[in-house]
Write a protein that holds these residues in place. Structure first.
Motif, PDB file in Angstrom:
ATOM      1  N   LEU A 164       0.819  -1.202   0.000  1.00 33.73           N
ATOM      2  CA  LEU A 164       0.000   0.000   0.000  1.00 33.73           C
ATOM      3  C   LEU A 164       0.856   1.256   0.000  1.00 33.73           C
ATOM      4  CD1 LEU A 164      -2.881  -1.001   2.451  1.00 33.73           C
ATOM      5  CD2 LEU A 164      -3.202  -0.059   0.158  1.00 33.73           C
ATOM      6  N   PHE A 165       1.861   1.305   0.868  1.00 31.27           N
ATOM      7  CA  PHE A 165       2.705   2.502   0.937  1.00 31.27           C
ATOM      8  C   PHE A 165       3.572   2.644  -0.316  1.00 31.27           C
ATOM      9  CE2 PHE A 165       1.917   1.942   5.567  1.00 31.27           C
ATOM     10  CZ  PHE A 165       1.354   3.192   5.801  1.00 31.27           C
ATOM     11  N   ALA A 166       4.074   1.522  -0.838  1.00 27.22           N
ATOM     12  CA  ALA A 166       4.858   1.585  -2.072  1.00 27.22           C
ATOM     13  C   ALA A 166       3.981   2.067  -3.227  1.00 27.22           C
ATOM     14  CB  ALA A 166       5.452   0.210  -2.388  1.00 27.22           C
ATOM     15  N   SER A 167       2.758   1.567  -3.296  1.00 29.61           N
ATOM     16  CA  SER A 167       1.855   1.975  -4.361  1.00 29.61           C
ATOM     17  C   SER A 167       1.529   3.461  -4.272  1.00 29.61           C
ATOM     18  CB  SER A 167       0.559   1.162  -4.287  1.00 29.61           C
ATOM     19  OG  SER A 167      -0.371   1.615  -5.249  1.00 29.61           O
ATOM     20  N   ALA A 168       1.300   3.962  -3.067  1.00 27.98           N
ATOM     21  CA  ALA A 168       0.996   5.386  -2.900  1.00 27.98           C
ATOM     22  C   ALA A 168       2.151   6.244  -3.415  1.00 27.98           C
ATOM     23  CB  ALA A 168       0.715   5.695  -1.431  1.00 27.98           C
ATOM     24  N   THR A 179       5.459   7.726 -17.863  1.00 27.19           N
ATOM     25  CA  THR A 179       4.195   7.474 -17.182  1.00 27.19           C
ATOM     26  C   THR A 179       3.821   5.997 -17.290  1.00 27.19           C
ATOM     27  OG1 THR A 179       3.451   9.717 -17.728  1.00 27.19           O
ATOM     28  CG2 THR A 179       1.771   8.143 -17.028  1.00 27.19           C
ATOM     29  N   GLY A 180       4.036   5.420 -18.483  1.00 29.47           N
ATOM     30  CA  GLY A 180       3.744   4.008 -18.687  1.00 29.47           C
ATOM     31  C   GLY A 180       4.539   3.099 -17.756  1.00 29.47           C
ATOM     32  N   LEU A 181       5.777   3.462 -17.470  1.00 30.29           N
ATOM     33  CA  LEU A 181       6.590   2.666 -16.552  1.00 30.29           C
ATOM     34  C   LEU A 181       6.019   2.698 -15.141  1.00 30.29           C
ATOM     35  CD1 LEU A 181      10.212   3.565 -17.740  1.00 30.29           C
ATOM     36  CD2 LEU A 181       8.939   1.453 -18.161  1.00 30.29           C
ATOM     37  N   THR A 182       5.548   3.884 -14.709  1.00 31.25           N
ATOM     38  CA  THR A 182       4.952   3.953 -13.370  1.00 31.25           C
ATOM     39  C   THR A 182       3.638   3.171 -13.318  1.00 31.25           C
ATOM     40  OG1 THR A 182       3.783   6.048 -13.833  1.00 31.25           O
ATOM     41  CG2 THR A 182       6.007   6.203 -12.902  1.00 31.25           C
ATOM     42  N   ILE A 183       2.891   3.188 -14.417  1.00 30.99           N
ATOM     43  CA  ILE A 183       1.652   2.406 -14.474  1.00 30.99           C
ATOM     44  C   ILE A 183       1.959   0.924 -14.295  1.00 30.99           C
ATOM     45  CG2 ILE A 183      -0.242   1.645 -15.965  1.00 30.99           C
ATOM     46  CD1 ILE A 183      -0.093   4.473 -17.252  1.00 30.99           C
ATOM     47  N   VAL A 233       2.625  -3.960  -8.189  1.00 31.15           N
ATOM     48  CA  VAL A 233       2.634  -3.777  -6.732  1.00 31.15           C
ATOM     49  C   VAL A 233       1.231  -3.967  -6.165  1.00 31.15           C
ATOM     50  CG1 VAL A 233       2.919  -2.062  -4.892  1.00 31.15           C
ATOM     51  CG2 VAL A 233       4.686  -2.321  -6.636  1.00 31.15           C
ATOM     52  N   ASP A 234       0.241  -3.342  -6.787  1.00 31.59           N
ATOM     53  CA  ASP A 234      -1.125  -3.466  -6.282  1.00 31.59           C
ATOM     54  C   ASP A 234      -1.713  -4.853  -6.530  1.00 31.59           C
ATOM     55  OD1 ASP A 234      -1.371  -0.956  -5.168  1.00 31.59           O
ATOM     56  OD2 ASP A 234      -2.054  -0.020  -7.012  1.00 31.59           O
ATOM     57  N   GLY A 235      -1.307  -5.489  -7.629  1.00 29.75           N
ATOM     58  CA  GLY A 235      -1.765  -6.851  -7.871  1.00 29.75           C
ATOM     59  C   GLY A 235      -1.319  -7.792  -6.766  1.00 29.75           C
ATOM     60  N   LEU A 236      -0.069  -7.651  -6.347  1.00 23.62           N
ATOM     61  CA  LEU A 236       0.445  -8.481  -5.252  1.00 23.62           C
ATOM     62  C   LEU A 236      -0.168  -8.050  -3.919  1.00 23.62           C
ATOM     63  CD1 LEU A 236       4.218  -8.578  -6.322  1.00 23.62           C
ATOM     64  CD2 LEU A 236       2.508 -10.382  -6.605  1.00 23.62           C
ATOM     65  N   LEU A 279     -11.983  -4.399  -1.470  1.00 28.39           N
ATOM     66  CA  LEU A 279     -12.580  -3.108  -1.120  1.00 28.39           C
ATOM     67  C   LEU A 279     -11.766  -2.390  -0.054  1.00 28.39           C
ATOM     68  CD1 LEU A 279     -14.943  -1.210  -1.657  1.00 28.39           C
ATOM     69  CD2 LEU A 279     -16.206  -2.370   0.175  1.00 28.39           C
ATOM     70  N   GLY A 280     -11.301  -3.144   0.930  1.00 25.13           N
ATOM     71  CA  GLY A 280     -10.465  -2.543   1.965  1.00 25.13           C
ATOM     72  C   GLY A 280      -9.167  -2.004   1.408  1.00 25.13           C
ATOM     73  N   TYR A 281      -8.592  -2.717   0.463  1.00 22.62           N
ATOM     74  CA  TYR A 281      -7.321  -2.278  -0.131  1.00 22.62           C
ATOM     75  C   TYR A 281      -7.517  -0.963  -0.886  1.00 22.62           C
ATOM     76  CZ  TYR A 281      -2.772  -2.626  -2.442  1.00 22.62           C
ATOM     77  OH  TYR A 281      -1.492  -2.382  -2.878  1.00 22.62           O
ATOM     78  N   ILE A 282      -8.547  -0.864  -1.731  1.00 23.18           N
ATOM     79  CA  ILE A 282      -8.755   0.367  -2.500  1.00 23.18           C
ATOM     80  C   ILE A 282      -9.111   1.521  -1.570  1.00 23.18           C
ATOM     81  CG2 ILE A 282     -11.199  -0.075  -3.006  1.00 23.18           C
ATOM     82  CD1 ILE A 282      -8.699   1.607  -5.379  1.00 23.18           C
ATOM     83  N   ALA A 283      -9.889   1.243  -0.516  1.00 19.68           N
ATOM     84  CA  ALA A 283     -10.267   2.302   0.417  1.00 19.68           C
ATOM     85  C   ALA A 283      -9.040   2.893   1.098  1.00 19.68           C
ATOM     86  CB  ALA A 283     -11.252   1.759   1.461  1.00 19.68           C
ATOM     87  N   TRP A 284      -8.144   2.041   1.576  1.00 17.04           N
ATOM     88  CA  TRP A 284      -6.963   2.536   2.263  1.00 17.04           C
ATOM     89  C   TRP A 284      -5.938   3.120   1.302  1.00 17.04           C
ATOM     90  CZ3 TRP A 284      -6.380   3.799   7.123  1.00 17.04           C
ATOM     91  CH2 TRP A 284      -7.285   3.291   8.053  1.00 17.04           C
ATOM     92  N   LEU A 285      -5.875   2.591   0.088  1.00 15.24           N
ATOM     93  CA  LEU A 285      -4.980   3.182  -0.904  1.00 15.24           C
ATOM     94  C   LEU A 285      -5.405   4.613  -1.220  1.00 15.24           C
ATOM     95  CD1 LEU A 285      -2.635   2.928  -2.912  1.00 15.24           C
ATOM     96  CD2 LEU A 285      -4.251   1.962  -4.567  1.00 15.24           C
ATOM     97  N   MET A 286      -6.709   4.833  -1.447  1.00 10.54           N
ATOM     98  CA  MET A 286      -7.203   6.184  -1.710  1.00 10.54           C
ATOM     99  C   MET A 286      -6.955   7.102  -0.516  1.00 10.54           C
ATOM    100  SD  MET A 286      -8.383   6.206  -4.800  1.00 10.54           S
ATOM    101  CE  MET A 286      -7.067   5.031  -5.217  1.00 10.54           C
ATOM    102  N   THR A 287      -7.108   6.559   0.686  1.00  4.20           N
ATOM    103  CA  THR A 287      -6.918   7.363   1.893  1.00  4.20           C
ATOM    104  C   THR A 287      -5.464   7.770   2.066  1.00  4.20           C
ATOM    105  OG1 THR A 287      -8.786   6.265   2.973  1.00  4.20           O
ATOM    106  CG2 THR A 287      -7.207   7.377   4.404  1.00  4.20           C
ATOM    107  N   ILE A 288      -4.548   6.839   1.847  1.00  2.00           N
ATOM    108  CA  ILE A 288      -3.129   7.124   2.056  1.00  2.00           C
ATOM    109  C   ILE A 288      -2.605   8.118   1.032  1.00  2.00           C
ATOM    110  CG2 ILE A 288      -0.812   6.111   1.976  1.00  2.00           C
ATOM    111  CD1 ILE A 288      -2.088   3.527   3.105  1.00  2.00           C
ATOM    112  N   GLN A 289      -2.946   7.912  -0.242  1.00  2.12           N
ATOM    113  CA  GLN A 289      -2.364   8.759  -1.283  1.00  2.12           C
ATOM    114  C   GLN A 289      -3.171  10.035  -1.549  1.00  2.12           C
ATOM    115  OE1 GLN A 289      -2.518   6.109  -4.697  1.00  2.12           O
ATOM    116  NE2 GLN A 289      -4.233   7.228  -5.560  1.00  2.12           N
ATOM    117  N   GLY A 290      -4.432  10.057  -1.039  1.00  3.44           N
ATOM    118  CA  GLY A 290      -5.342  11.118  -1.447  1.00  3.44           C
ATOM    119  C   GLY A 290      -5.057  12.494  -0.911  1.00  3.44           C
ATOM    120  N   ALA A 291      -4.264  12.606   0.155  1.00  6.45           N
ATOM    121  CA  ALA A 291      -4.049  13.916   0.773  1.00  6.45           C
ATOM    122  C   ALA A 291      -2.883  14.687   0.162  1.00  6.45           C
ATOM    123  CB  ALA A 291      -3.824  13.738   2.275  1.00  6.45           C
TER     124      ALA A 291
END
Length: 281
Positions: free
Chosen positions: A62-66, A151-155, A161-164, A173-185
């Motif tokens: 999660l943190f790496a993805s953010a 940009t394609g490389l980061t995608i 990372v998120d697949g794993l 659902l929990g993963y996407i919720a916390w991912l949006m929360t961590i990176q969203g600010a």
């Protein structure tokens, strides 16, 4: 790639192209992305009480993805600023599935069979063609192309990372919720710092559009994350990038950009690639 997974990823492709078009439409890129990212933060916070809590093993992902997503947003903003939507978006998205195929083989031990590998390759050829064949008679803007490829490389990086991570989390659902929360600010904070004293005046005219983009963004990625728990990463990544065809159509209809016969031919290649990926032997 069951019919349900295929339908979910195709829906994700349409909503993904939609929120990218909204981000491109808002002239001040930081404002647009801050609204979409901030809206994602609000949606993530609203979802967390109702979603499962990700397992401990998922948090490093999660943190790496953010962090990777922040690099992605910065490069995507640069791509949109330098190039046409119908060029930057297809190059960025079309270059990612091939890299995902390699990374998934190395880190997830998912080696595609001949049909899937052929499908990914054919789709990538079509996806890239949507952008490059539309440049006939014009000199490519190499700065825009370079930013789109980066940009394609980061995608590709955040896809793996998120697949794993979502597989380790035990809750899509929990993963996407916390991912949006961590990176969203982060992007809203950058916008607030840059717009000191002018925040309301600048953000208010685009607020509704930005929130719509946020809802589309969260929906698109939630569908992809769920699909990644049901199918291999590379075919999901390639199928998701059919959003490029949608993006090229949006560019032609709403932004007055060229589509034409070359991009129609490229779209046919994409469909052929999908057919190969869904071949069951």
């Amino acid at each position: 790639m069951t019919p349900l997974v295929t339908a979910a990823v195709l829906l994700a492709a349409v909503t993904h192209a939609g929120w990218n078009a909204i981000a491109h439409h808002i002239t001040d890129k930081l404002t647009g992305f801050a609204l979409i990212s901030g809206g994602g933060l609000l949606i993530g916070l609203a979802l967390t009480p109702f979603a499962g809590f990700p397992a401990t093993e998922a948090w490093p992902y999660l943190f790496a993805s953010a962090a990777i997503h922040m690099a992605y947003y910065a490069l995507l903003m640069t791509s949109f600023r330098l190039g046409d939507f119908g060029q930057a978006y297809p190059i960025a998205r079309g270059s990612a599935p091939l890299v995902v195929t390699v990374l998934a083989a190395v880190f997830a031990h998912e080696v595609p069979d001949a049909w899937a590998a052929a499908g990914v390759a054919v789709s990538c050829a079509g996806l890239t063609g949507v952008a490059l064949w539309g440049l006939r008679g014009r000199r490519p803007d190499w700065a825009a192309v370079g930013a789109a490829l980066a940009t394609g490389l980061t995608i590709a990086a955040y896809t793996v990372v998120d697949g794993l991570g979502v597989r380790a989390s035990g809750t899509s659902l929990g993963y996407i919720a916390w991912l949006m929360t961590i990176q969203g600010a982060i992007l809203p904070a950058c916008a607030l710092w840059r717009l000191r004293g002018r925040t309301g005046a600048v953000l208010r005219p685009h607020a509704r559009l930005g929130l719509l983009g946020a809802a589309m963004s969260v929906t698109a990625y939630a569908l992809v994350l769920w699909a990644q728990t049901r199918a291999d990463l590379a075919p999901v990544a390639a199928l998701r990038e059919t959003s490029i065809v949608v993006g090229a159509a949006i560019g032609a209809i709403f932004f007055g950009e060229r589509f034409g016969a070359p991009r129609v031919a490229a779209a046919v290649l994409v469909v052929a690639g999908i057919g190969l990926m869904l071949h069951t032997g």
